[in-house]
Design a protein around this motif. Structure first.
Motif, mmCIF file in Angstrom:
data_model
loop_
_atom_site.group_PDB
_atom_site.id
_atom_site.type_symbol
_atom_site.label_atom_id
_atom_site.label_comp_id
_atom_site.label_asym_id
_atom_site.label_seq_id
_atom_site.Cartn_x
_atom_site.Cartn_y
_atom_site.Cartn_z
ATOM 1 N N HIS A 176 0.830 -1.203 0.000
ATOM 2 C CA HIS A 176 0.000 0.000 0.000
ATOM 3 C C HIS A 176 0.867 1.256 0.000
ATOM 4 O O HIS A 176 0.499 2.275 -0.606
ATOM 5 C CB HIS A 176 -0.922 -0.002 1.214
ATOM 6 C CG HIS A 176 -2.063 -0.966 1.099
ATOM 7 N ND1 HIS A 176 -2.985 -0.922 0.070
ATOM 8 C CD2 HIS A 176 -2.439 -2.016 1.874
ATOM 9 C CE1 HIS A 176 -3.874 -1.876 0.216
ATOM 10 N NE2 HIS A 176 -3.561 -2.556 1.300
ATOM 11 N N TYR A 177 2.017 1.198 0.639
ATOM 12 C CA TYR A 177 2.945 2.335 0.616
ATOM 13 C C TYR A 177 3.465 2.568 -0.799
ATOM 14 O O TYR A 177 3.552 3.718 -1.254
ATOM 15 C CB TYR A 177 4.091 2.077 1.592
ATOM 16 C CG TYR A 177 5.093 3.206 1.719
ATOM 17 C CD1 TYR A 177 4.694 4.534 1.746
ATOM 18 C CD2 TYR A 177 6.460 2.933 1.829
ATOM 19 C CE1 TYR A 177 5.617 5.556 1.873
ATOM 20 C CE2 TYR A 177 7.388 3.957 1.957
ATOM 21 C CZ TYR A 177 6.960 5.261 1.979
ATOM 22 O OH TYR A 177 7.880 6.285 2.101
ATOM 23 N N VAL A 178 3.788 1.478 -1.501
ATOM 24 C CA VAL A 178 4.241 1.617 -2.888
ATOM 25 C C VAL A 178 3.133 2.249 -3.740
ATOM 26 O O VAL A 178 3.396 3.131 -4.570
ATOM 27 C CB VAL A 178 4.648 0.250 -3.473
ATOM 28 C CG1 VAL A 178 4.971 0.387 -4.956
ATOM 29 C CG2 VAL A 178 5.859 -0.311 -2.728
ATOM 30 N N GLU A 179 1.890 1.796 -3.552
ATOM 31 C CA GLU A 179 0.769 2.383 -4.297
ATOM 32 C C GLU A 179 0.679 3.885 -4.045
ATOM 33 O O GLU A 179 0.448 4.670 -4.972
ATOM 34 C CB GLU A 179 -0.541 1.709 -3.881
ATOM 35 C CG GLU A 179 -0.703 0.295 -4.409
ATOM 36 C CD GLU A 179 -1.993 -0.343 -3.952
ATOM 37 O OE1 GLU A 179 -2.518 -1.193 -4.677
ATOM 38 O OE2 GLU A 179 -2.487 0.026 -2.861
ATOM 39 N N PHE A 180 0.869 4.277 -2.791
ATOM 40 C CA PHE A 180 0.835 5.704 -2.463
ATOM 41 C C PHE A 180 1.964 6.444 -3.171
ATOM 42 O O PHE A 180 1.748 7.523 -3.736
ATOM 43 C CB PHE A 180 0.952 5.890 -0.952
ATOM 44 C CG PHE A 180 1.175 7.307 -0.527
ATOM 45 C CD1 PHE A 180 0.135 8.221 -0.526
ATOM 46 C CD2 PHE A 180 2.443 7.744 -0.144
ATOM 47 C CE1 PHE A 180 0.341 9.544 -0.150
ATOM 48 C CE2 PHE A 180 2.653 9.055 0.237
ATOM 49 C CZ PHE A 180 1.600 9.963 0.232
ATOM 50 N N LEU A 181 3.164 5.879 -3.147
ATOM 51 C CA LEU A 181 4.310 6.534 -3.772
ATOM 52 C C LEU A 181 4.119 6.670 -5.280
ATOM 53 O O LEU A 181 4.531 7.658 -5.888
ATOM 54 C CB LEU A 181 5.586 5.740 -3.479
ATOM 55 C CG LEU A 181 6.063 5.721 -2.021
ATOM 56 C CD1 LEU A 181 7.221 4.735 -1.864
ATOM 57 C CD2 LEU A 181 6.491 7.113 -1.569
ATOM 58 N N MET A 182 3.491 5.667 -5.884
ATOM 59 C CA MET A 182 3.303 5.677 -7.336
ATOM 60 C C MET A 182 2.102 6.515 -7.766
ATOM 61 O O MET A 182 1.967 6.852 -8.947
ATOM 62 C CB MET A 182 3.129 4.247 -7.860
ATOM 63 C CG MET A 182 4.384 3.402 -7.827
ATOM 64 S SD MET A 182 4.088 1.753 -8.558
ATOM 65 C CE MET A 182 5.794 1.134 -8.684
ATOM 66 N N SER A 183 1.224 6.844 -6.828
ATOM 67 C CA SER A 183 -0.039 7.493 -7.175
ATOM 68 C C SER A 183 0.140 8.880 -7.782
ATOM 69 O O SER A 183 -0.751 9.370 -8.480
ATOM 70 C CB SER A 183 -0.941 7.590 -5.939
ATOM 71 O OG SER A 183 -0.357 8.425 -4.938
ATOM 72 N N ASP A 184 1.266 9.527 -7.504
ATOM 73 C CA ASP A 184 1.484 10.860 -8.065
ATOM 74 C C ASP A 184 2.528 10.863 -9.173
ATOM 75 O O ASP A 184 3.094 11.903 -9.493
ATOM 76 C CB ASP A 184 1.877 11.845 -6.955
ATOM 77 C CG ASP A 184 3.181 11.469 -6.263
ATOM 78 O OD1 ASP A 184 3.759 10.424 -6.626
ATOM 79 O OD2 ASP A 184 3.630 12.226 -5.377
ATOM 80 N N GLY A 185 2.769 9.668 -9.747
ATOM 81 C CA GLY A 185 3.646 9.582 -10.915
ATOM 82 C C GLY A 185 5.077 9.210 -10.633
ATOM 83 O O GLY A 185 5.866 9.034 -11.565
#
Length: 252
Positions: free
Chosen positions: A174-183
């Protein structure tokens, strides 16, 4: 508790001291944490990474603040609001629970909240992503220069995400998803998507940390350059990192 004495080069000692100082701990504590991470990666229990348990009690000051926030929300929410904040009646009900001290209902205040992902584990995730970024760019450069990179090697060096069935690894995913969410980490998006949106369906943290350790050894063996491509890896170095996936006890 057992005592372990080790000898290291002066440079290693100085670097350990700097890193320990940055963490606000002693060198002994810092090295002990590193050993724990190497021997028992992901040692945190699974239940520590689900929803937070309901508090059994709250300080009166915290109850006053929560009650006031619920009452403020009740007055500012639109009448037809249908999102997670509910309507005015819902917020006033939450306020009354806090004010009356119905501890059996306190779980509502923490529902959906997760325990913190520690600074150490956040750092592990960033180290893993950084390594796979370097691997990805290195493979692209080698192939652009006409070097054939075996498909099996590329498969072994693909970022597969984390195990969704493990508490800690799921939290990391979920942390990776957050990091990737803004490009950010755009070069890894395709690998993430191709692997069931980052669900590896098997434990990966132990494997990744062995690969990261090998990547660090490779970087430490080099002279530090200033060109943006000085960090790229050779075919042999990529193979070294791929070989590190296998636990030392299982290597032939």
């Amino acid at each position: 508790m057992a005592v372990l004495n080790i000898r290291v080069d002066d440079q290693v000692r100085d670097e350990l001291k700097d890193m320990a100082d940055a963490e606000g701990v002693t060198v002994s504590e810092y090295v002990r944490d590193l050993l724990m991470a190497a021997l028992v990666p992901g040692y945190e229990s699974k239940e520590d990474h689900g929803d937070l348990p309901a508090p059994e009690t709250m300080r009166i000051a915290d109850r006053q603040v929560l009650s006031l926030l619920h009452r403020i929300l009740a007055r500012v929410l639109p009448e037809d609001n249908d999102d997670v904040d509910g309507d005015a009646a819902y917020q006033l009900g939450r306020a009354r629970v806090i004010e009356a001290g119905y501890t059996g209902e306190y779980w509502r205040e923490v529902a959906g909240f997760s325990p913190e992902l520690s600074k150490r584990d956040c750092g592990r995730v960033l180290d893993i992503l950084d390594m796979f970024r370097v691997i990805t760019f290195s493979i692209r450069r080698l192939e652009k220069d006409g070097t054939t990179v075996d498909e099996d090697l590329k498969y072994k060096l693909e970022f597969r995400g984390f195990d969704g069935n493990d508490g800690l690894e799921n939290h990391m995913a979920h942390y990776v998803e957050f990091l990737m969410s803004d490009g950010r980490w755009a070069e890894l998006h395709e690998q993430w998507s191709n692997n069931d949106e980052g669900n590896s369906h098997s434990l990966m943290l132990d494997t990744y940390m062995r690969m990261v350790a090998e990547h660090r050894r490779i970087k430490a063996s080099r002279d530090r350059g200033f060109h943006r491509e000085d960090y790229l890896l050779s075919l042999d170095e990529l193979q070294q990192i791929a070989d590190a996936r296998v636990h030392p006890s299982r290597r032939g």
